[in-house]
Design a protein around this motif. Structure first.
Motif, PDB file in Angstrom:
ATOM      1  N   SER A  78       0.840  -1.193   0.000  1.00 50.07           N
ATOM      2  CA  SER A  78       0.000   0.000   0.000  1.00 50.07           C
ATOM      3  C   SER A  78       0.878   1.247   0.000  1.00 50.07           C
ATOM      4  O   SER A  78       1.820   1.357   0.785  1.00 50.07           O
ATOM      5  N   ASP A  79       0.561   2.180  -0.880  1.00 54.40           N
ATOM      6  CA  ASP A  79       1.264   3.460  -0.934  1.00 54.40           C
ATOM      7  C   ASP A  79       0.858   4.344   0.239  1.00 54.40           C
ATOM      8  O   ASP A  79       1.693   5.028   0.845  1.00 54.40           O
ATOM      9  N   PHE A  80      -0.412   4.329   0.577  1.00 58.32           N
ATOM     10  CA  PHE A  80      -0.968   5.169   1.636  1.00 58.32           C
ATOM     11  C   PHE A  80      -0.891   4.392   2.947  1.00 58.32           C
ATOM     12  O   PHE A  80      -1.765   3.589   3.269  1.00 58.32           O
ATOM     13  N   THR A  81       0.189   4.609   3.698  1.00 54.37           N
ATOM     14  CA  THR A  81       0.406   3.861   4.929  1.00 54.37           C
ATOM     15  C   THR A  81       1.521   4.509   5.724  1.00 54.37           C
ATOM     16  O   THR A  81       2.163   5.473   5.275  1.00 54.37           O
ATOM     17  N   PHE A  82       1.779   3.977   6.911  1.00 57.68           N
ATOM     18  CA  PHE A  82       2.930   4.357   7.723  1.00 57.68           C
ATOM     19  C   PHE A  82       4.149   3.605   7.203  1.00 57.68           C
ATOM     20  O   PHE A  82       4.046   2.478   6.705  1.00 57.68           O
ATOM     21  N   LEU A  98       4.624   0.224  -5.152  1.00 56.19           N
ATOM     22  CA  LEU A  98       3.548   0.876  -4.408  1.00 56.19           C
ATOM     23  C   LEU A  98       2.237   0.873  -5.185  1.00 56.19           C
ATOM     24  O   LEU A  98       2.218   1.105  -6.389  1.00 56.19           O
ATOM     25  N   VAL A  99       1.146   0.648  -4.452  1.00 54.86           N
ATOM     26  CA  VAL A  99      -0.191   0.546  -5.045  1.00 54.86           C
ATOM     27  C   VAL A  99      -1.106   1.567  -4.373  1.00 54.86           C
ATOM     28  O   VAL A  99      -1.164   1.645  -3.138  1.00 54.86           O
ATOM     29  N   ASP A 100      -1.839   2.313  -5.164  1.00 51.93           N
ATOM     30  CA  ASP A 100      -2.691   3.399  -4.678  1.00 51.93           C
ATOM     31  C   ASP A 100      -3.932   2.871  -3.951  1.00 51.93           C
ATOM     32  O   ASP A 100      -4.236   1.674  -3.953  1.00 51.93           O
ATOM     33  N   MET A 108      -6.099  -0.269  -0.012  1.00 58.02           N
ATOM     34  CA  MET A 108      -5.517  -0.621  -1.306  1.00 58.02           C
ATOM     35  C   MET A 108      -6.613  -0.854  -2.334  1.00 58.02           C
ATOM     36  O   MET A 108      -7.597  -1.550  -2.071  1.00 58.02           O
ATOM     37  N   SER A 109      -6.434  -0.297  -3.515  1.00 57.49           N
ATOM     38  CA  SER A 109      -7.409  -0.420  -4.599  1.00 57.49           C
ATOM     39  C   SER A 109      -7.282  -1.777  -5.285  1.00 57.49           C
ATOM     40  O   SER A 109      -6.210  -2.100  -5.815  1.00 57.49           O
ATOM     41  N   GLY A 337      -1.374   6.851  -7.323  1.00 58.61           N
ATOM     42  CA  GLY A 337      -0.780   7.707  -6.305  1.00 58.61           C
ATOM     43  C   GLY A 337      -1.572   8.970  -6.079  1.00 58.61           C
ATOM     44  O   GLY A 337      -1.419   9.638  -5.057  1.00 58.61           O
ATOM     45  N   ASP A 338      -2.471   9.289  -7.017  1.00 65.39           N
ATOM     46  CA  ASP A 338      -3.241  10.527  -6.891  1.00 65.39           C
ATOM     47  C   ASP A 338      -4.222  10.472  -5.731  1.00 65.39           C
ATOM     48  O   ASP A 338      -4.462  11.471  -5.042  1.00 65.39           O
ATOM     49  N   VAL A 339      -4.822   9.308  -5.493  1.00 66.72           N
ATOM     50  CA  VAL A 339      -5.758   9.194  -4.372  1.00 66.72           C
ATOM     51  C   VAL A 339      -5.017   9.354  -3.052  1.00 66.72           C
ATOM     52  O   VAL A 339      -5.439  10.107  -2.162  1.00 66.72           O
ATOM     53  N   ALA A 340      -3.884   8.667  -2.911  1.00 67.76           N
ATOM     54  CA  ALA A 340      -3.098   8.770  -1.683  1.00 67.76           C
ATOM     55  C   ALA A 340      -2.647  10.210  -1.443  1.00 67.76           C
ATOM     56  O   ALA A 340      -2.692  10.704  -0.308  1.00 67.76           O
ATOM     57  N   GLU A 341      -2.227  10.887  -2.493  1.00 66.60           N
ATOM     58  CA  GLU A 341      -1.801  12.282  -2.349  1.00 66.60           C
ATOM     59  C   GLU A 341      -2.953  13.163  -1.880  1.00 66.60           C
ATOM     60  O   GLU A 341      -2.779  14.036  -1.022  1.00 66.60           O
TER      61      GLU A 341
END
Length: 402
Positions: A78-82, A98-100, A108-109, A337-341
């Motif tokens: 997961s890109d969006f994580t600690f 990395l996966v958005d 994770m999507s 990566g756009d969603v995580a950003e």
């Protein structure tokens, strides 16, 4: 006024009783009855064998090793994580990919995961594993993610560090992948001050991890080692704290959810402030009360709120900064990566402790309402959480392809 912290331990008498038992028995190191009891209790809760370790990061590290991850391998994460979700990949000499996130759950999507696995497969670089992170107390969509991984023959490690007590279609977080990791850090919904737990589908894997966690010392009286090991075992004293904490997990979940829903109700009249989506497929513990801020509708930015809360001696945080925005992982391949950003740009974590008083929560609410230019509500205290679990008005996070 004392500082209001983001997420603090909530201890009781039972933890102290078990710690006293550990001291009285003189079992204070990395073996003992409290450690055994803690593992049994967690295993019973999750439905899988377990081994107690020094941290959730250690559990991810050993879990990836059990899955055969080594130098030259790739692991999707997961890109969006600690950062602790991803660092152990590099401990083993492997490379993160990395996966958005999905905008409707923040997890994770499945679509991005399918894209990543198909693309890596075409290149002849099938990943060794996928690290799926359950964030902020909510499970990822494990049926969809599991189906994609099964189609490509890639195992899942569940990073359930933030999701103890959460469920997915009735199944506990940590019970669905080949391996899973939990954390008992001081900010978690239950804590052992520091510590973690590894659970696995295969009992022999748990025993292998147990062996590695105590420096991989071979049987016998001599200190003989044929494999690389680590000093990763939890102590009996800390396990005593965790054992007592685990006994009140359901109550702590109820309290955390009540905090989140009190915020939701107190902000219901504020356009542009929305509680984290509550996915319909399971129980969200709301370990942290997370909101998205639409500055155009609220009249204030996420950073405006952070600054005002800090000035009022209230600890609040942004959501996790995506791994692809971290200098450490900026060179990694990624899918989306756009969603995580966007989540990082708009996201806000408010104080969420299970022992947060109504008066303290009112302080937080008043600061937010002041920044938004909304009137306070004199004489009203945030009430108990209603039965409905809906997240209320939603702020859409666009999901553009890169």
């Amino acid at each position: 006024m004392s500082r209001i912290h983001l997420s603090v331990p909530h201890l009781g008498r039972q933890e102290l009783r078990y710690v006293h038992e550990a001291f009285e028995s003189n079992w204070v190191s990395t073996v003992g009855p409290q450690l055994d009891a803690f593992e049994r209790a967690l295993s019973s809760r999750i439905g899988r064998p377990a081994v107690a370790l020094a941290s959730g990061t250690a559990a991810i590290h050993l879990g990836l090793r059990l899955l055969g991850v080594g130098p030259g391998d790739e692991v999707l994460a997961s890109d969006f994580t600690f950062v602790a979700s991803v660092n152990p990949i590099r401990y083993l000499g492997a490379t993160p990919v990395l996966v958005d996130s999905d905008p409707g759950t923040w997890m994770m999507s499945p679509e991005r995961l399918a894209e990543a696995l198909e693309d890596r497969g075409r290149r002849g670089r099938r990943p060794r594993a996928v690290v799926v992170v359950h964030l902020y107390g909510q499970c990822a969509d494990m049926d969809a993610l599991g189906e994609v991984c099964a189609r490509h023959g890639v195992p899942i490690l569940e990073d359930a560090a933030e999701a103890l007590g959460a469920t997915y279609k009735g199944q506990p977080a940590g019970s669905m992948g080949e391996v899973a990791a939990f954390s008992f850090n001081g900010n978690k919904i239950v804590t052992s001050s520091g510590g973690g737990m590894l659970v696995a589908r295969r009992p022999e894997w748990v025993e292998r991890a147990r062996f590695w966690s105590t420096q991989a010392r071979d049987p016998g009286v001599a200190y003989h080692h044929s494999e690389m090991g680590f000093n990763y075992r939890l102590s009996n004293v800390l396990a005593a704290i965790g054992r007592g904490q685990l006994e009140v997990l359901d109550e702590r979940v109820r309290q955390r959810r009540a905090v989140a829903f009190r915020y939701r109700d107190a902000f219901a009249d504020l356009p542009g402030l929305a509680l984290m989506p509550q996915a319909p497929y399971g129980l969200h513990t709301n370990w942290l009360s997370c909101f998205l801020v639409d500055p155009d509708r609220l009249g204030a930015t996420r950073d405006d709120l952070l600054a005002a809360l800090d000035a009022a001696d209230v600890e609040a945080r942004p959501l996790w900064k995506p791994m692809h925005l971290q200098p450490l992982y900026a060179d990694c391949d990624r899918y989306g990566g756009d969603v995580a950003e966007r989540l990082f740009e708009l996201g806000l974590c408010l104080p969420s402790s299970s022992n947060l008083s109504l008066e303290a929560q009112r302080r937080v609410i008043d600061v937010v309402r002041d920044v938004a230019g909304a009137p306070r509500r004199p004489g009203r205290s945030p009430g108990a959480a209603p039965a409905a679990d809906g997240a209320g008005p939603r702020i859409d996070v666009p999901h553009h392809r890169q």
